[in-house]
Design an enzyme around this catalytic site. Sequence first.
Site, PDB file in Angstrom:
ATOM      1  N   ASP A 342       9.574   1.410 -12.821  1.00  0.00           N
ATOM      2  CA  ASP A 342      10.695   0.705 -13.425  1.00  0.00           C
ATOM      3  C   ASP A 342      11.439   1.640 -14.386  1.00  0.00           C
ATOM      4  O   ASP A 342      10.824   2.349 -15.181  1.00  0.00           O
ATOM      5  CB  ASP A 342      10.149  -0.515 -14.175  1.00  0.00           C
ATOM      6  CG  ASP A 342      11.231  -1.339 -14.824  1.00  0.00           C
ATOM      7  OD1 ASP A 342      12.048  -1.908 -14.084  1.00  0.00           O
ATOM      8  OD2 ASP A 342      11.263  -1.407 -16.067  1.00  0.00           O
ATOM      9  N   GLU A 379      12.847   3.677  -9.583  1.00  0.00           N
ATOM     10  CA  GLU A 379      14.096   2.997  -9.880  1.00  0.00           C
ATOM     11  C   GLU A 379      14.906   4.032 -10.664  1.00  0.00           C
ATOM     12  O   GLU A 379      14.647   4.263 -11.850  1.00  0.00           O
ATOM     13  CB  GLU A 379      13.873   1.744 -10.714  1.00  0.00           C
ATOM     14  CG  GLU A 379      15.177   0.988 -10.973  1.00  0.00           C
ATOM     15  CD  GLU A 379      14.997  -0.224 -11.883  1.00  0.00           C
ATOM     16  OE1 GLU A 379      15.711  -1.215 -11.672  1.00  0.00           O
ATOM     17  OE2 GLU A 379      14.153  -0.165 -12.800  1.00  0.00           O
TER      18      GLU A 379
END
Length: 722
Positions: A342, A379
């Site tokens: 993330d 990401e």
Amino acid sequence: MTDLPAPTERLGATLADGGARFRLWAPRATRVELVLVNDLEQSQANVDMVLGDDGVWDAFVDGVGEQQLYGYRVHGEWSPDKGLRFNPARLLVDPYARAITGGIDYRGPIHDHISGDHFAPNPTDSFGSVPLSVVVADSPAPTPIARRRPLSESVVYELHLRGFTQQHPLVPEHLRGTYSGLAYPEVIAHLKELGVTAVELLPIHHFVSEPFVVHRGLSNYWGYNTLGFFAPHAFYATRDTVGAQVAEFKAMVSALHEADIEVILDVVYNHTAEGGHEGPTLSMRGIDHDQYYRLTNNKRDDYDVTGCGNSVNTGTPMVRELILDSLRYWVTEMGVDGFRFDLATTLIRDENHHVDHAHPLKRAMDEDPTLEGIKMIAEPWDVGPYGYQVGSWGPGWAEWNDRFRDHARDFWRGAVPGVQELATRLAGSPDLFDSPGRSPQASINFITAHDGFTMRDLVSYDVKHNLANGEANRDGSDNNRSWNHGWEGETDDEGINALRARQVLNLHATQLLAAGIPMLVAGDEFGRTQDGNNNAYCQDTPLSWVSWEVDERWAEVQRRTAALVALRSEHALLRPDSFLYHEEVTDADGEPLGRVDLTWMDGQHGQMGEDDWHDHARRLLGMYVSDDTSAFLTWFHAGTDPATITLPSLPWGRSFRIVWDSVMDAELPREDLAPGSALEVPGRCVVVMAVDVPGTARELADLVDRDETSATDIEHTGKVFG
């Protein structure tokens, strides 16, 4: 003292020799107390730890066994101007805890400062208001997967562990929403039937809710608010939260591996649940604010490039080692097969907060033998300066491709000129990823994710409907690139519903047939809806849970999606592992076969011409892929009206047969079609054709000679030979 190398011995709590050893890295502390807590969560003993030369505090306690609860009190200077916020009144979670139990009393003394002054210490004890660490005994690793699939074979399925089974009618009620629920045979059977090769679990590192969410009567559902990088989330266990979560997670991994399904974790190393300095002090801030978190130049404030209040400081060697130790633990002890990072850009910012792809943490990940063969997915952005890094992560990394997401959405809602970029995205986004050492599998081709509309909502709502979140519909993105097809929300209009279902199939087909790694989202295959909520992070309710009550229309979408996944799995030609650039295809003797590995068809005259590429009104594109034995021709038609397509002639193929389509309310021919045949396809659809091609240059020459003879006969007699 703060730039010490990483300790060589294991940190955290380790059982051995009739007791347990506790080790905590806190080089700037002046004293550390180990607090042992009994089963009634009452403090039973405080043990002073001893500081070693490596900045690690150490204590061995006889008689301590598994399930022992504990925490730390860390003493030192309170000087926010130096990045020091030591406050021994805070009972702290061990960053290396293998399990965490208990929640947070948000009305308790969980902040290190007094109300109204973020820089004045609060002396009230937080004991009883904060989570505790748990001593966990070592246990065997899960069943390993028989073979880790190459990325070219992978179909990733993003799911929320709780929400996926919370309403599953075949899962026993006491197992729903748990690790054991995901491992249940009927749940795994659904994954197998769909054909996915890996589940990507939304965060299962132990997490807590943010105070502002709790005060609205809601909770952090998604889990992007990590408290412990080693601990499975306690409240996904079925029995108790004092270590059972470790065993149950391992059993779940074993069950998935035995079904040949890989496990990928969505991991949040970029920030923690402590938020900014005004937030609760639960662990790392109380151990060393400056060493664990990025701070501004004045050392008083967090330097936030995550939008979550803090950013983990990977400029510190020990913090880098913490992340690496966590990754190694989840691979070797917990059996996982990959990670999705993330806001990954935050992890590669240097001591000046600049993005650096030669960052020591990234280099260490690339070189660590434990992580060899592990799927690493970035990401590739954060919210800080130059945080958008799509295409920059280099060999060994796959990346979420938001350019694919945005263009696929726009193409099918008719919001883009022409088909030029569609071809680029279908080809694996070479403009982003074709660099030395990389393949199309660098691109994670997704159209929906946990964050945003579901696939059904994407074709049912023009705007977000987030009032249930309690933020007056201000939260969530307004850039949805969605289209309600004439009615906002659910409707009884059969025409709209049929078109929406077809559009969902079109979107699925676009990501499944593009070069790269497709990522599906749980429930999208059968029309899961969140009633237009595009930011359901705080909705641990039926709004977010997958509903398994599926009507026949959406069951057909599921069947067709599974059929396309199976077709992709069966034919390597539909999932190329290298970029294709119109290269000539040859037979086994090296003789040319008159066709190329990838080209684009205009639907009338054969290959696309220069004018076709610059035709902004064009809504039809044919993607032709071939090798020496087979070929596929796929038509992507986003136009409103039917299109009459003329199939290409030799050498592209000697017959064409439809093997998959998104058209659920009209019949398409299933017999073999000859070159030059006319095919009418409805508006807004995808049609996949298997192409029978000559496999040798001699065979091609014979067919061409036969066609020339037929052409002569036609000229002389006017008769068309089929």
